[in-house]
Design an enzyme around this catalytic site. Structure first.
Site, PDB file in Angstrom:
ATOM      1  CB  CYS A 124      -0.949  -0.012   1.198  1.00 40.91           C
ATOM      2  SG  CYS A 124      -0.149  -0.334   2.783  1.00 40.91           S
ATOM      3  CG  HIS A 154      -3.959   0.568   4.907  1.00 40.63           C
ATOM      4  ND1 HIS A 154      -3.478  -0.227   3.899  1.00 40.63           N
ATOM      5  CD2 HIS A 154      -4.967   1.306   4.350  1.00 40.63           C
ATOM      6  CE1 HIS A 154      -4.151   0.009   2.788  1.00 40.63           C
ATOM      7  NE2 HIS A 154      -5.060   0.932   3.036  1.00 40.63           N
TER       8      HIS A 154
END
EC number: 3.4.19.12
Length: 995
Positions: free
Chosen positions: A54, A309
């Site tokens: 990510c 994340h």
């Protein structure tokens, strides 16, 4: 409603509710609508998260929306473009970019004009050599990739392409040092691609920039050497911003190194920043335009520096609207008040968490933003970037493939719905006719098969009824509870459609099994009464010869044995029949269980001797009355019968007498051998090579293993077998040469051999069979120094095999897994003295014998098993001639730890860097603060394996820790450079791609 599992007529609750009533067409397939994968109008294209990528996706989206960078990459020439210009795009081969620029070109073209909702960046990630399963440092990735891209584009001829990275991202600042004595100013100019700002103790972005540029005093030990004064002087040092790039990257140093834990941690403090940033107050020259607009906020969600994340809030330069990029999902950020950098944490917030400060119009606060990107404010119209023709053709080809896939998925959905509707009507009709009406023909089908038939996700297999058959080939009574009775009409359909068998209709009910079950039930009821009767009869004393011998163990368990015998038929049925429909129990397991049961003794077999007669031990049996025996015979008609007047086995009596005679013989033999070999029995009386006895010039050698086995026999002649031979071949190599030097036999190999006096050797040769004679002879000139004596062995040393033995020993020390080593921390520079090699502790023969004596009688060493007067030893081949030595040397594996020392489990193939990480967890000392040494040798090569560095099991490594560094930010740079840089495979990926 639940199904009545014990009722074969209950057909409710077996999965039919799915098929009754109206059914949603989507339940007929598990194929998602392909249009959900289609890009929406005026929407951006997402990027697939390949596991832990990510952080890469956020940077790619941010760079894609830098129109100047995108246009320059499109202008970058490639070998494929030239090939396409000549030959055209090949139709039978997919496009495979060969360079980093080609990967970015194709990726940006897809992001711009693809019809897909998201695309796969695996080609780009693979080209960089990134590990998709491990999340890396995002800031480190940004630095390394920009460096790689700049180096790649610097080779281009077009200046718009060659200088794009410097023009967009590169600025200049100077380290300025001013001497307090003479005022001399020295300046060191340096380029930067981002400004790394410390956020500890700050609340606003401008405060962080001010601290970055603040003046530092150089005093005391840190004074500056002035070239004018030609001496060290007090001075001041600071950073001056000389020029700023079009795109200003501000790295917020949220990830810092925590020396207390030895790990990186995340600072979750709020930092305020505005949408407009005026950099003029911070510049050395005030005559330029330095107003910047916020264009992107990169965010890390999560409280840990090692997980979480990454997402990005990026502004579209053409429309000025903000979008949230979260891998495949992209959404427009709308609302009355735009909140940039605000994302909830993945973990639950703690109670002590600080509140979010209030922000005015045009300002924002974030506790998760780790990078702010500002663009120089401009009144020029936004740039329009067109995709080059050859890239557009590649994108259109990918779009055609996507359309084909969408059409294929839509057709598959359509076909699944059609099949589902047909089956829906079929199942509804069959389920109505499933119950068997009274007086009508019927079949039995297993409940499990019916449930699978009603379950659309598992296509039914052929019907298999073999698992519910009895020994007569009919339906077992105990299986009725897992069967269902259905009409013959539906059964005919099932067997016609799915096949299988055998069919179980009304004739399949087994009367024989039912009758047998009733007989067993009656016997079980009678057994309780007979048990009481037999118990009372056993209390009566038997007179005369009317009784019968019965084993005491059999009497204790006769009721249990009788029950098992009555249940034997049912147990056989359970063993032969497992689950339904092809899931039967493994036949090998079933046969093995049967064999184990057959090996168990039946009633009264516990008093049967090996010859099939009455055993001689009266302690294991007793006499019961004739009435009691007749009761027992009803349950055990095949039990061996021994009347009270029956004689014991004559062969067993003879063997018993012979055993007593052998014990007496062994005792006598042991006594004679002990008297004859007194020196061999006592260690104190044996000669020693280290101090050669003056009264003889020759000594004989036997293996220490022979001595220990012989001592066991002498100490316990009734428990141990006599030793009949001296096996010296274990001390020799396959060529017949001696495996040990005289020097090694005085030191490390001394525990493998035993020295024998010449007089004692003569007696050994008379008492035992000697396979090989091994002798050591001393030769010395008259009046010469004893140290000048020569020692010769017969047979002589085999140099080749001796060398092989030493190599094997060294190899064993270098090829270990999960071995223990010790780390000793040196405090206050105190030197720790430690022997280089671990101590060789050999357990004494007496202790060894005590351990051997505790073994059950008859248990012997597998490599030295004496039977019938002949010695059997393990055969030694060329490859395994060191086996004996491995068994003979009993090295002590214990190491007494001292204060400041810790044990670690390591393997020979792990690197020194991995060991340093283990030490960091054990001692809280960072890897770059560790100074390791072993036996005076400094261990510095982090990539070398422990085996190659000479670290063997039980080694002691000295650890000296450097003094703590006060500057956490500097320490974090070192940690990132050491950990982050090594994780990214840019060097390898770049070399593979030709850069």
């Amino acid at each position: 409603r639940r199904n009545c599992r014990g009722n074969p007529n209950c057909l409710v609750g077996i999965g039919e509710h799915v098929w009754l009533g109206e059914i949603d067409e989507n339940s007929f397939h598990n194929i998602d609508d392909p249009n959900c994968e289609r890009r929406k109008k005026n929407a951006f294209v997402g990027l697939t998260n390949l596991g832990a990528t990510c952080y890469v996706n956020t940077f790619l989206q941010m760079w894609f929306l830098n129109l100047e960078l995108r246009q320059a990459l499109y202008l970058c020439p490639s070998a494929y473009r030239e090939y396409v210009a000549r030959e055209g795009i090949p139709k039978d081969k997919d496009y495979e970019p060969q360079t980093i620029c080609e990967h970015l070109q194709y990726l940006f073209a897809l992001l711009q004009n693809s019809k897909r909702r998201y695309i796969d960046p695996s080609g780009f990630v693979k080209a960089l050599g990134l590990d998709t399963g491990q999340q890396q440092d995002a800031q480190e990735f940004s630095k390394l990739f920009m460096s790689l891209l700049e180096d790649t584009l610097s080779k281009q001829k077009n200046p718009d392409v060659r200088n794009i990275v410097q023009k967009q991202f590169c600025g200049e600042y100077a380290y300025v040092t001013v001497c307090n004595q003479c005022g001399r100013e020295s300046k060191l100019v340096s380029k930067f691609y981002e400004l790394e700002l410390n956020i500890q103790g700050h609340k606003q972005l401008t405060d962080c920039i001010t601290e970055f540029l603040k003046e530092e005093k150089l005093e005391g030990d840190n004074r500056y050497f002035c070239e004018t004064c030609q001496s060290k002087q007090n001075a001041t040092r600071k950073i001056r911003l000389l020029s700023l790039p079009c795109t200003l990257n501000l790295q917020l140093m949220r990830f810092v190194f925590d020396r207390q834990t030895g790990h990186k941690k995340k600072l979750n403090t709020y930092i305020g920043f505005s949408e407009l940033l005026d950099m003029e107050p911070f510049m050395e020259q005030k005559n330029g335009v330095y107003v910047y607009e916020l264009s992107a906020v990169l965010i890390h969600r999560g409280v840990s520096a090692y997980s979480g994340h990454y997402i990005a809030h990026v502004k579209d330069p053409q429309t000025g609207e903000w979008y949230k990029f979260n891998d495949e999902d992209i959404e427009k950020m709308e609302g009355k008040k735009l909140q940039l950098g605000i994302e909830e944490d993945l973990a639950e917030p703690s109670k002590s968490q600080t509140r979010k400060p209030k922000c005015g119009k045009g300002t924002h606060c974030s506790r998760n933003a780790y990078m702010l990107v500002y663009r120089l404010q401009s009144r020029e119209k936004s740039l329009t970037v067109e995709v080059p023709a050859f890239l557009q053709e590649l994108v259109e080809r990918d779009n055609c493939k996507f359309e084909e896939w969408c059409n294929e998925m839509a057709e598959m959905r359509k076909q699944s719905v059609a099949r589902g509707k047909i089956k829906h009507e079929e199942v509804k009709e069959l389920y109505k006719r499933l119950p068997a009406e009274a007086g009508s023909p019927y079949d039995f089908i297993s409940l499990e098969w019916l449930q699978k038939w009603l379950d659309e996700s598992t296509p039914p297999k052929p019907i298999d009824n073999t698992a519910c058959l009895c020994s007569h080939g009919k339906l077992h009574p105990d299986k009725i509870s897992i069967m269902k009775r259905i009409s013959e009409y539906v059964a005919d359909f099932f067997y016609r459609r799915y096949g299988g068998g055998p069919r179980l209709n009304v004739k399949a009910l087994c009367k024989d099994c039912v009758v047998e079950r009733c007989r067993i039930l009656r016997l079980k009821n009678q057994l309780n009464e007979d048990y009481k009767t037999v118990t009372n009869l056993l209390k009566i004393t038997v007179k005369g010869n009317d009784g019968f011998w019965v084993g005491k163990a059999s009497l204790r368990s006769w009721r249990q044995l009788a029950l098992e015998q009555l249940n034997e038929q049912d147990e056989d049925a359970e063993h032969s029949n497992g689950k339904m429909n092809g899931n039967a129990q493994n036949k090998d397991e079933s046969n093995e269980e049967k064999r184990e049961e057959e090996e168990e003794l039946n009633f009264n077999e516990d008093i049967v001797c090996p010859h099939g007669d009455l055993c001689i031990s009266e302690n294991e049996r007793r006499v019961v009355s004739k009435e009691a025996w007749e009761k027992l015979k009803q349950y055990f008609p095949k039990a061996p019968e021994f009347p009270n007047n029956r004689e014991c086995c004559s062969q067993c009596k003879i063997l018993e007498r012979e055993g007593e005679e052998n014990e007496a013989l062994h005792k006598m033999m042991a006594s004679e051998q002990k008297t004859s070999l007194q020196n061999l029995f006592h260690d104190k009386c044996r000669p020693c090579l280290g101090s050669w006895p003056q009264e003889t010039d020759e000594l004989y050698i036997v293996s220490q293993f022979f001595v220990e086995e012989w001592r066991k026999f002498v100490r316990r002649p009734t428990r141990c077998s006599p030793v009949s031979s001296v096996g010296n071949s274990a001390l020799l190599c396959p060529h017949g040469g001696l495996m040990f030097t005289y020097a090694s036999m005085t030191k490390e190999d001394s525990k493998l051999i035993a020295l024998i006096w010449p007089s004692e050797w003569e007696r050994i040769q008379k008492l035992f069979v000697v396979d090989h004679v091994i002798k050591i002879t001393r030769t010395q000139a008259a009046g010469a120094d004893p140290e000048s004596a020569l020692y010769v062995s017969e047979p002589q040393l085999c140099p080749e095999c001796r060398e092989g033995l030493l190599c094997q020993q060294q190899r064993d020390l270098r090829e270990y897994t999960q071995a223990t080593i010790y780390i000793h921390k040196v405090v206050d520079n105190k030197k720790v003295m430690k022997d280089a090699a671990p101590e060789l502790n050999v357990s004494s023969s007496e202790a060894e014998e005590e351990r051997e004596e505790n073994k059950p009688e008859g248990e012997q060493d597998p490599d030295f098993n004496q039977t019938n007067g002949g010695a059997k030893r393990q055969k030694i081949s060329h490859q395994s001639y060191v086996t004996y030595q491995k068994q003979g040397i009993r090295r002590s594996t214990r190491h007494r730890k001292v204060r400041g020392e810790k044990a670690l489990l390591v393997s020979a193939n792990q690197t020194l860097k991995e060991l340093k990480i283990q030490i960091m967890h054990a001692f809280s000392v960072a890897p770059f603060d560790q100074n390791l040494s072993i036996d005076g040798k400094i261990l510095s090569d982090d990539t070398a394996t422990l085996g190659s560095l000479g670290v063997i099991p039980e080694s002691v490594i000295l650890l000296k820790a450097d003094e703590p560094i006060a500057d956490y930010a500097a320490m974090d740079d070192v940690m990132q450079g050491e950990v982050g840089g090594s994780f990214f495979g840019f060097g390898e990926g770049a070399s593979l791609l030709g850069f």
